[in-house]
Design a protein around this motif. Structure first.
Motif, PDB file in Angstrom:
ATOM      1  N   ALA A  96      53.096  40.044  45.432  1.00  0.00           N
ATOM      2  CA  ALA A  96      51.903  40.245  45.200  1.00  0.00           C
ATOM      3  C   ALA A  96      51.212  40.981  46.347  1.00  0.00           C
ATOM      4  CB  ALA A  96      50.960  39.486  44.346  1.00  0.00           C
ATOM      5  N   SER A  97      50.903  42.150  46.718  1.00  0.00           N
ATOM      6  CA  SER A  97      50.196  42.597  47.925  1.00  0.00           C
ATOM      7  C   SER A  97      49.245  43.571  47.596  1.00  0.00           C
ATOM      8  CB  SER A  97      51.373  43.272  48.669  1.00  0.00           C
ATOM      9  OG  SER A  97      51.948  44.364  48.028  1.00  0.00           O
ATOM     10  N   TYR A 119      46.068  39.472  35.597  1.00  0.00           N
ATOM     11  CA  TYR A 119      45.749  38.658  36.314  1.00  0.00           C
ATOM     12  C   TYR A 119      45.284  39.228  37.551  1.00  0.00           C
ATOM     13  CZ  TYR A 119      48.769  36.226  33.142  1.00  0.00           C
ATOM     14  OH  TYR A 119      49.416  35.725  32.152  1.00  0.00           O
ATOM     15  N   ARG A 120      44.546  38.467  38.608  1.00  0.00           N
ATOM     16  CA  ARG A 120      44.464  38.888  39.853  1.00  0.00           C
ATOM     17  C   ARG A 120      45.394  37.761  40.538  1.00  0.00           C
ATOM     18  NH1 ARG A 120      41.151  43.205  41.089  1.00  0.00           N
ATOM     19  NH2 ARG A 120      39.408  43.295  39.579  1.00  0.00           N
ATOM     20  N   ILE A 121      45.934  38.432  41.570  1.00  0.00           N
ATOM     21  CA  ILE A 121      46.842  37.495  42.541  1.00  0.00           C
ATOM     22  C   ILE A 121      46.458  37.620  43.833  1.00  0.00           C
ATOM     23  CG2 ILE A 121      49.176  36.724  43.228  1.00  0.00           C
ATOM     24  CD1 ILE A 121      50.135  38.117  40.463  1.00  0.00           C
TER      25      ILE A 121
ATOM     26  N   ALA B  86      56.387  46.014  49.727  1.00  0.00           N
ATOM     27  CA  ALA B  86      57.367  46.301  48.279  1.00  0.00           C
ATOM     28  C   ALA B  86      56.668  46.011  47.245  1.00  0.00           C
ATOM     29  CB  ALA B  86      58.484  45.272  48.554  1.00  0.00           C
ATOM     30  N   VAL B  87      56.765  46.700  46.196  1.00  0.00           N
ATOM     31  CA  VAL B  87      56.027  46.352  44.972  1.00  0.00           C
ATOM     32  C   VAL B  87      57.353  46.006  43.945  1.00  0.00           C
ATOM     33  CG1 VAL B  87      54.824  47.198  42.773  1.00  0.00           C
ATOM     34  CG2 VAL B  87      54.196  48.165  45.248  1.00  0.00           C
ATOM     35  N   ALA B  88      57.335  44.572  44.041  1.00  0.00           N
ATOM     36  CA  ALA B  88      58.449  43.952  43.251  1.00  0.00           C
ATOM     37  C   ALA B  88      57.862  42.417  42.773  1.00  0.00           C
ATOM     38  CB  ALA B  88      59.809  43.690  44.311  1.00  0.00           C
TER      39      ALA B  88
END
Lengths: 140, 92
Positions: A96-97, A119-121, B86-88
């Motif tokens: 999660a970025s 959700y918030r991560i 990355a979106v993963a």
């Protein structure tokens, strides 16, 4: 809380059902800073897997170029779990970025029940939030 | 002259909020070392055991550097580099 148009949720669930038993993924874009999910952008799961999803790296670059050009950001990042609950896995948390995004999970494990949770991560911490579906999203 | 490096939201705390920074170097590895000298902590978010981290995508002039030799990819003045997480994720 995530406030989102019912129509967008329906499109996300339809995408998840269509790609089942593989995981489906995508985003809903909205103007930067608005917290308004507006534009449905389904993405290809480059992993084509029932247990993993990943945006193709070329698609990812094009997506972010397009978002920049439009003044948008990913307001919602969605994906499906096809045999497990709609709850973020360890892998989901590790990857999660987007701290400002709502991570929407759909479980397609039960063909008759659409399980949709958000959700918030942030910094490895999961916080579930309410999903409020509205007919039409008020303009900001 | 230098290489422009676009920084994703999650790494902007290392660049005082800047969306793009400049650096120099003959290879991507050199460039990241140069950035690290002004933006401490950035390298560790990109590199692990002298390899690009699995969940970070780095593009050199719109090409994924994994296809260009990773950290050994040659960079030149006027190139542009884009970093995107990355979106993963997955079920486990």
């Amino acid at each position: 809380m995530l406030t989102i148009a019912q129509d967008l949720v329906d499109q996300i669930v339809a995408h998840a059902r269509r790609d089942h038993p593989d995981e489906a993924c995508g985003i809903v874009a909205g103007p930067v800073g608005s917290d308004h999910p507006e534009r449905f952008v389904p993405m290809l799961n480059a992993a084509m897997s029932p247990t993993f999803y990943e945006f193709d790296s070329g698609d990812l670059l094009k997506l972010y170029r397009d978002l920049d050009a439009r003044g948008e950001e990913p307001v919602v990042v969605y994906h499906s779990h096809t045999a497990t609950p709609a709850y973020p896995s360890r892998t989901d948390v590790a990857y999660a970025s987007e701290p400002a995004a709502h991570y929407l999970l759909v479980s397609t494990r039960d063909p008759a029940v659409d399980e949709v949770r958000s959700y918030r991560i942030v910094d490895g911490e999961i916080t579930e939030e309410e999903v409020r579906c509205v007919a039409v999203l008020d303009s900001a | 002259m230098a290489v422009e490096v676009r920084i994703p939201t999650i790494l902007r705390p290392y660049t005082a909020g800047a969306k793009a920074v400049e650096g120099t170097g003959a290879t991507l590895d050199d460039l990241i070392a140069d950035l690290e000298s002004r933006h401490p902590g950035l390298r560790d978010r990109l590199v692990e055991n002298d390899q690009l981290r699995r969940f970070v995508n780095v593009y050199l002039n719109d090409e994924d550097v994994r296809f260009l030799g990773g950290l050994t990819a040659a960079v030149a003045e006027g190139d542009n580099v884009t970093i995107l997480p990355a979106v993963a994720g997955g079920a486990c």
